[in-house]
Design an enzyme around this catalytic site. Structure first.
Site, mmCIF file in Angstrom:
data_model
loop_
_atom_site.group_PDB
_atom_site.id
_atom_site.type_symbol
_atom_site.label_atom_id
_atom_site.label_comp_id
_atom_site.label_asym_id
_atom_site.label_seq_id
_atom_site.Cartn_x
_atom_site.Cartn_y
_atom_site.Cartn_z
ATOM 1 N N HIS A 24 19.554 -17.516 22.753
ATOM 2 C CA HIS A 24 19.350 -18.558 21.738
ATOM 3 C C HIS A 24 18.650 -19.773 22.334
ATOM 4 O O HIS A 24 19.263 -20.840 22.519
ATOM 5 C CB HIS A 24 20.685 -18.953 21.113
ATOM 6 C CG HIS A 24 21.168 -18.008 20.078
ATOM 7 N ND1 HIS A 24 20.634 -17.947 18.807
ATOM 8 C CD2 HIS A 24 22.128 -17.053 20.129
ATOM 9 C CE1 HIS A 24 21.244 -17.011 18.109
ATOM 10 N NE2 HIS A 24 22.161 -16.445 18.884
ATOM 11 N N CYS A 80 17.244 -13.515 18.564
ATOM 12 C CA CYS A 80 18.539 -12.889 18.290
ATOM 13 C C CYS A 80 18.409 -11.837 17.179
ATOM 14 O O CYS A 80 17.765 -10.817 17.385
ATOM 15 C CB CYS A 80 19.602 -13.937 17.989
ATOM 16 S SG CYS A 80 21.287 -13.283 18.161
ATOM 17 N N GLU A 110 16.714 -21.636 20.856
ATOM 18 C CA GLU A 110 16.498 -22.629 19.803
ATOM 19 C C GLU A 110 17.725 -23.484 19.507
ATOM 20 O O GLU A 110 17.631 -24.488 18.793
ATOM 21 C CB GLU A 110 16.068 -21.913 18.514
ATOM 22 C CG GLU A 110 17.174 -21.424 17.607
ATOM 23 C CD GLU A 110 18.056 -20.306 18.149
ATOM 24 O OE1 GLU A 110 19.021 -19.927 17.457
ATOM 25 O OE2 GLU A 110 17.793 -19.794 19.253
#
Length: 207
Positions: free
Chosen positions: A145, A57, A147
């Site tokens: 994203h 990001c 993660e």
């Protein structure tokens, strides 16, 4: 773990690999977040040295900027779950390849980074580049994203009214419901991406 707003950057010579994540700030908010410039310098030094990098990001936008791109605000943000197409180059990539031909992934970003000179597009949505690799460098950027955990994601949604997202027509309750169904699968995708990156980092890190 280095927290840029709290600590000076490490010496890149002491770093075997970098995993760079995001935040609610934007790539051009240097005045509000003075630590962005030292982080930029660290990324540039790591890229020049050939240190393996996986950036997510905001991190991917800073990586793209270090490689010569100009990140900028999008006409409309991507917030929620999006169908991400893996390119032919992405399908052949050791980190992104297992996601081919496509994956539904979580997004939350108001800015995008076009491809830097020498970068290879690995994934996309109709709106922007979603993953890239810097050619001849062990450096990957992910706009989505991979993660994010359930706790993180629902925390972001809890803060919807205090975020830029409140100015969109998006429905946080619909995003929350979709996230309940999809977050576990995405966590598996994220773990796989991290494992494959670390394997490439071990193979390619400078001695």
């Amino acid at each position: 773990m280095w927290i840029p707003r709290e600590q000076p950057p490490p010496d890149v010579r002491d770093v075997d690999a970098l995993m760079i994540f995001g935040g609610s700030m934007h790539v051009d908010q240097n005045d509000e977040h003075r630590w962005l410039d030292p982080e930029r310098e660290l990324i540039r030094d790591a890229l020049e040295r050939g240190t393996p990098i996986l950036a997510v990001c905001l991190g991917s936008q800073l990586l793209a900027e270090a490689a010569g791109a100009r990140p900028h605000r999008m006409d409309e943000p991507e917030i929620g779950w999006y169908d991400v197409e893996i390119t032919d180059a992405g399908a052949a990539d050791p980190v992104v390849g297992p996601l081919a031909p496509r994956a539904e992934l979580f997004e939350w970003h108001h800015y995008e980074a076009p491809l830097a000179p020498g970068a290879v597009e690995l994934a996309r949505t109709p709106r922007c580049v979603q993953a890239f690799r810097i050619e001849e460098k062990p450096a990957w950027g992910l706009q989505f994203h991979a993660e994010v955990t359930r706790e993180n994601l629902f925390g972001w949604l809890d803060g919807w009214d205090d975020s830029e997202a409140v100015h969109t027509s998006l429905d946080p309750d619909a995003i929350r419901a979709a996230s309940e169904r999809r977050i576990e699968e995405q966590n598996e995708i994220g773990r796989g991406l991290a494992e494959r990156f670390l394997a490439e980092a071990a193979r390619t890190a400078p001695s």
